[in-house]
Design a protein around this motif. Structure first.
Motif, PDB file in Angstrom:
ATOM      1  N   GLU A  70       0.835  -1.208   0.000  1.00  0.00           N
ATOM      2  CA  GLU A  70       0.000   0.000   0.000  1.00  0.00           C
ATOM      3  C   GLU A  70       0.867   1.254   0.000  1.00  0.00           C
ATOM      4  O   GLU A  70       0.592   2.223  -0.718  1.00  0.00           O
ATOM      5  CB  GLU A  70      -0.922  -0.019   1.215  1.00  0.00           C
ATOM      6  CG  GLU A  70      -1.856   1.182   1.293  1.00  0.00           C
ATOM      7  CD  GLU A  70      -2.757   1.123   2.514  1.00  0.00           C
ATOM      8  OE1 GLU A  70      -3.372   2.163   2.850  1.00  0.00           O
ATOM      9  OE2 GLU A  70      -2.842   0.049   3.143  1.00  0.00           O
ATOM     10  N   GLY A  71       1.938   1.255   0.809  1.00  0.00           N
ATOM     11  CA  GLY A  71       2.830   2.406   0.836  1.00  0.00           C
ATOM     12  C   GLY A  71       3.597   2.582  -0.455  1.00  0.00           C
ATOM     13  O   GLY A  71       3.974   3.712  -0.817  1.00  0.00           O
ATOM     14  N   TRP A  72       3.852   1.497  -1.165  1.00  0.00           N
ATOM     15  CA  TRP A  72       4.535   1.579  -2.459  1.00  0.00           C
ATOM     16  C   TRP A  72       3.616   2.179  -3.508  1.00  0.00           C
ATOM     17  O   TRP A  72       4.022   3.034  -4.302  1.00  0.00           O
ATOM     18  CB  TRP A  72       4.997   0.195  -2.880  1.00  0.00           C
ATOM     19  CG  TRP A  72       5.694   0.159  -4.196  1.00  0.00           C
ATOM     20  CD1 TRP A  72       5.134  -0.095  -5.421  1.00  0.00           C
ATOM     21  CD2 TRP A  72       7.088   0.410  -4.453  1.00  0.00           C
ATOM     22  NE1 TRP A  72       6.081  -0.027  -6.412  1.00  0.00           N
ATOM     23  CE2 TRP A  72       7.287   0.278  -5.849  1.00  0.00           C
ATOM     24  CE3 TRP A  72       8.164   0.729  -3.642  1.00  0.00           C
ATOM     25  CZ2 TRP A  72       8.537   0.459  -6.434  1.00  0.00           C
ATOM     26  CZ3 TRP A  72       9.400   0.899  -4.226  1.00  0.00           C
ATOM     27  CH2 TRP A  72       9.592   0.773  -5.600  1.00  0.00           C
ATOM     28  N   GLU A  73       2.366   1.731  -3.520  1.00  0.00           N
ATOM     29  CA  GLU A  73       1.422   2.164  -4.550  1.00  0.00           C
ATOM     30  C   GLU A  73       0.835   3.542  -4.249  1.00  0.00           C
ATOM     31  O   GLU A  73       0.547   4.312  -5.179  1.00  0.00           O
ATOM     32  CB  GLU A  73       0.294   1.131  -4.679  1.00  0.00           C
ATOM     33  CG  GLU A  73       0.781  -0.230  -5.182  1.00  0.00           C
ATOM     34  CD  GLU A  73      -0.304  -1.286  -5.133  1.00  0.00           C
ATOM     35  OE1 GLU A  73      -1.374  -1.013  -4.520  1.00  0.00           O
ATOM     36  OE2 GLU A  73      -0.087  -2.381  -5.685  1.00  0.00           O
ATOM     37  N   ALA A  74       0.639   3.859  -2.986  1.00  0.00           N
ATOM     38  CA  ALA A  74       0.044   5.144  -2.605  1.00  0.00           C
ATOM     39  C   ALA A  74       0.806   5.690  -1.397  1.00  0.00           C
ATOM     40  O   ALA A  74       0.395   5.505  -0.245  1.00  0.00           O
ATOM     41  CB  ALA A  74      -1.439   4.982  -2.266  1.00  0.00           C
ATOM     42  N   PRO A  75       1.935   6.338  -1.630  1.00  0.00           N
ATOM     43  CA  PRO A  75       2.756   6.830  -0.515  1.00  0.00           C
ATOM     44  C   PRO A  75       1.980   7.797   0.376  1.00  0.00           C
ATOM     45  O   PRO A  75       1.121   8.550  -0.102  1.00  0.00           O
ATOM     46  CB  PRO A  75       3.909   7.547  -1.225  1.00  0.00           C
ATOM     47  CG  PRO A  75       3.956   6.961  -2.596  1.00  0.00           C
ATOM     48  CD  PRO A  75       2.536   6.638  -2.941  1.00  0.00           C
ATOM     49  N   PRO A  76       2.264   7.801   1.664  1.00  0.00           N
ATOM     50  CA  PRO A  76       1.624   8.781   2.559  1.00  0.00           C
ATOM     51  C   PRO A  76       2.067  10.193   2.187  1.00  0.00           C
ATOM     52  O   PRO A  76       3.198  10.408   1.754  1.00  0.00           O
ATOM     53  CB  PRO A  76       2.137   8.382   3.951  1.00  0.00           C
ATOM     54  CG  PRO A  76       3.424   7.656   3.688  1.00  0.00           C
ATOM     55  CD  PRO A  76       3.236   6.942   2.381  1.00  0.00           C
ATOM     56  N   ASP A  77       1.164  11.149   2.329  1.00  0.00           N
ATOM     57  CA  ASP A  77       1.546  12.519   1.989  1.00  0.00           C
ATOM     58  C   ASP A  77       2.378  13.129   3.121  1.00  0.00           C
ATOM     59  O   ASP A  77       2.476  12.561   4.214  1.00  0.00           O
ATOM     60  CB  ASP A  77       0.307  13.370   1.679  1.00  0.00           C
ATOM     61  CG  ASP A  77      -0.658  13.488   2.848  1.00  0.00           C
ATOM     62  OD1 ASP A  77      -0.207  13.419   4.019  1.00  0.00           O
ATOM     63  OD2 ASP A  77      -1.862  13.633   2.603  1.00  0.00           O
ATOM     64  N   GLU A 343       9.703  -7.515  -5.002  1.00  0.00           N
ATOM     65  CA  GLU A 343      10.023  -7.118  -6.367  1.00  0.00           C
ATOM     66  C   GLU A 343       8.851  -7.362  -7.323  1.00  0.00           C
ATOM     67  O   GLU A 343       8.635  -6.590  -8.260  1.00  0.00           O
ATOM     68  CB  GLU A 343      11.285  -7.825  -6.867  1.00  0.00           C
ATOM     69  CG  GLU A 343      11.141  -9.302  -7.133  1.00  0.00           C
ATOM     70  CD  GLU A 343      12.420  -9.902  -7.717  1.00  0.00           C
ATOM     71  OE1 GLU A 343      13.445  -9.209  -7.751  1.00  0.00           O
ATOM     72  OE2 GLU A 343      12.381 -11.072  -8.126  1.00  0.00           O
ATOM     73  N   ILE A 344       8.064  -8.416  -7.087  1.00  0.00           N
ATOM     74  CA  ILE A 344       6.924  -8.700  -7.968  1.00  0.00           C
ATOM     75  C   ILE A 344       5.859  -7.623  -7.823  1.00  0.00           C
ATOM     76  O   ILE A 344       5.341  -7.085  -8.815  1.00  0.00           O
ATOM     77  CB  ILE A 344       6.346 -10.094  -7.661  1.00  0.00           C
ATOM     78  CG1 ILE A 344       7.369 -11.177  -8.025  1.00  0.00           C
ATOM     79  CG2 ILE A 344       5.042 -10.308  -8.427  1.00  0.00           C
ATOM     80  CD1 ILE A 344       6.921 -12.574  -7.683  1.00  0.00           C
ATOM     81  N   ASP A 345       5.524  -7.253  -6.568  1.00  0.00           N
ATOM     82  CA  ASP A 345       4.519  -6.207  -6.347  1.00  0.00           C
ATOM     83  C   ASP A 345       4.996  -4.840  -6.814  1.00  0.00           C
ATOM     84  O   ASP A 345       4.186  -3.968  -7.130  1.00  0.00           O
ATOM     85  CB  ASP A 345       4.158  -6.130  -4.862  1.00  0.00           C
ATOM     86  CG  ASP A 345       3.268  -7.288  -4.439  1.00  0.00           C
ATOM     87  OD1 ASP A 345       2.580  -7.852  -5.311  1.00  0.00           O
ATOM     88  OD2 ASP A 345       3.276  -7.641  -3.249  1.00  0.00           O
ATOM     89  N   ALA A 346       6.320  -4.662  -6.848  1.00  0.00           N
ATOM     90  CA  ALA A 346       6.865  -3.387  -7.322  1.00  0.00           C
ATOM     91  C   ALA A 346       7.028  -3.369  -8.831  1.00  0.00           C
ATOM     92  O   ALA A 346       7.570  -2.413  -9.385  1.00  0.00           O
ATOM     93  CB  ALA A 346       8.209  -3.121  -6.655  1.00  0.00           C
ATOM     94  N   GLY A 347       6.555  -4.427  -9.492  1.00  0.00           N
ATOM     95  CA  GLY A 347       6.626  -4.466 -10.947  1.00  0.00           C
ATOM     96  C   GLY A 347       7.931  -4.983 -11.501  1.00  0.00           C
ATOM     97  O   GLY A 347       8.217  -4.807 -12.685  1.00  0.00           O
TER      98      GLY A 347
END
Length: 528
Positions: A70-77, A343-347
């Motif tokens: 979740e933090g990789w796909e939508a970093p906290p502001d 690495e898989i979730d990070a593409g």
């Protein structure tokens, strides 16, 4: 007070090329994203990554892989990060009254030392007295602004080398190796940091003095006292404080430049004081997530790995990327976590391994070593295991061939009984060049079907090894007296590379190639 959480002090470069300073919570800004830290020193840049990874690991670590994704796909502001860091802010004052970041709680009584000596490579007092500071001269930096002083202090405490009687090394020993994942082709600073943040739980306020040791009186090493993960807190791995230090701050003009960065700061640091017998860390093997570890034998204590001259390359794959088969060399947890689940979730992408640290000779810094090599991705666990098995075959066989090459050159150039050190340049240079010239092929083969790779590898290494032998031991008139030895050494090298003899059989076994038939005998009983 200069606070490292609430003040903008980290120098950065944005995607547009704009340079500025930020506070830690701004690393996720999306308008003109931040792509790099912008210190004028490589050690500060790597140490700053450690600082930010450690800050996130302490203040808001992902509790599981889902939270990490979740933090990789939508970093906290930045506002969310400001809120997460707020409970720690009181511990990150660099100056002023009360606890000071990475400094002794007491105002130490000791002679002042020039601030330059806080830099790991700077010549010490003994070197200056003996007037032997020939390669790294004294007096290069007279003052540091508070941002540079903070990073010099963090770098020194985190990687502290041996410093004479009672001056302790860092929690990972003097000059540990740091290994980090650099994901993708053009990662943002947030991605570079978040790729390496370990899972964990947010500590409670009662745990902070055991995590951030400057919040309490120093645990000195008097009476053989040691600090362990059990007596402290595992998160102190990020904030170790082996040296008892106090920085000396002095008011300057509003435009006075920092001697390192050139940035103006109205408060400068010109000196620091220290007392011996700081924390003696023991039993921290395998705790720090960014450092690979090794053991000398089974069931022995794991020790942090330290950089060596020449940087890293594929020869270090076993131990830096995957564990050795005997389990005596282990990659950093950050690298293992990336390859196991992240690495898989990070593409996937074109991730790289960054390895850095000081190559130390006891108290002397020989060099700051920084190298990168690819971390090829695999589509699934089975493919990754096959790639790792192939990589192990290629690395071990290359080491075998490098040893054969060195032995052949030694036999060719030196008579029997001659005393020749194995690290002699004539022997070590061809070996180093073999590794360098085969590195592109190694990474190319990891992306090909594993069945055909070993034979392709052997064919290319055979060609390169023989060319290096001919260059090191040429059949020239000047070497006329050694011609018989050179000829015999080359012939034996060729036979071994074709799979003959004990060494050749071991090489083919490593590569999983079928054993060759023994050479036919001549009438006199000699091999043809």
């Amino acid at each position: 007070m200069f606070n490292l959480i609430t003040f903008p002090w980290l120098p950065i470069r944005r995607a547009s090329g704009l340079r500025s300073t930020i506070r830690p919570a701004q690393i996720t800004e999306t308008t003109d994203p931040i792509v790099a830290l912008d210190w004028p020193r490589a050690d500060f840049r790597v140490a700053s990554l450690e600082f930010l990874i450690g800050l996130l690991a302490t203040a808001c670590p992902p509790e599981g892989h889902g939270a990490w994704r979740e933090g990789w796909e939508a970093p906290p502001d930045p506002d969310a990060l400001d809120a997460a860091f707020a409970p720690l802010a009181h511990a990150f004052n660099l100056d002023g009254q009360g606890p000071r970041f990475l400094q002794d709680l007491e105002d130490l009584v000791s002679d002042a030392e020039p601030i330059e000596r806080l830099l790991i490579e700077a010549p010490g007092a003994s070197t200056q007295r003996q007037n032997t500071d020939l390669l790294v001269h004294r007096g290069r930096i007279a003052t540091l602004g508070r941002p540079a002083a903070a990073m010099a202090l963090f770098t020194f405490q985190s990687w502290a080398p041996a410093g004479g009687a009672g001056n302790r090394t860092g929690l990972r020993g003097g000059g540990p190796m740091t290994t980090l994942v650099r994901p993708g082709d053009r990662p943002s600073l947030w991605q570079q940091i978040w790729a390496n943040v370990p899972r964990g739980e947010i500590p409670g306020p009662e745990d902070l003095p055991r995590i951030l040791p400057w919040l309490a009186s120093s645990v000195t090493s008097e009476g053989a006292r040691v600090v362990t993960p059990e007596t402290a807190h595992p998160l102190q791995a990020w904030w170790g404080m082996p040296r008892r230090i106090r920085l000396d701050f002095s008011e300057g003009s509003a435009t006075e430049p920092c001697g390192l960065t050139g940035a103006a700061d109205a408060v400068q640091v010109r000196s620091w004081r220290q007392r011996p017998r700081g924390a003696n860390y023991a039993g921290w093997g395998r705790v720090h997530p960014l450092t690979p570890h090794y053991a000398l034998k089974a069931a022995a204590e794991y020790l942090p790995l330290h950089p060596q001259p020449g940087g890293v390359g594929y020869r270090h794959w076993l131990g830096l990327v995957v564990a050795t088969p005997d389990g005596l060399r282990l990659p950093a947890k950050a690298i293992a976590s990336w390859r196991d689940t992240r690495e898989i979730d990070a593409g996937g992408g074109r991730a790289r391994l960054l390895a850095a640290g000081y190559d130390m000779d006891n108290m002397k810094a020989r060099a700051f070593v920084e190298s990168e090599m690819p971390l090829p991705a695999a589509p699934d666990k089975a493919a990754r295991e096959a790639m790792d098995a192939l990589a192990a075959r290629l690395v071990v066989s290359a080491n075998q061939i490098a040893g054969l090459l060195r032995s052949a050159i030694r036999f060719a150039l030196f008579s029997a009984g001659a005393t020749v050190k194995l690290e002699a340049e004539l022997l070590s240079t061809p070996r180093e060049r073999l590794w360098e010239q085969t590195e592109p092929l190694f990474f190319a083969l990891l992306q090909t079907p594993p069945d055909a790779a070993p034979l392709n590898w052997l064919t290319q290494l055979r060609r390169i090894a023989l060319a290096l032998f001919d260059e090191a031991a040429p059949m020239t008139p000047e070497n006329g007296g050694a011609a018989p030895r050179i000829s015999r050494a080359r012939r034996n090298l060729v036979f071994a590379l074709l799979g003959y003899g004990k060494e050749g059989a071991a090489l083919f076994q490593t590569l999983g190639l079928p054993a060759v038939e023994a050479k036919p005998k001549t009438a006199k009983g000699k091999s043809a």
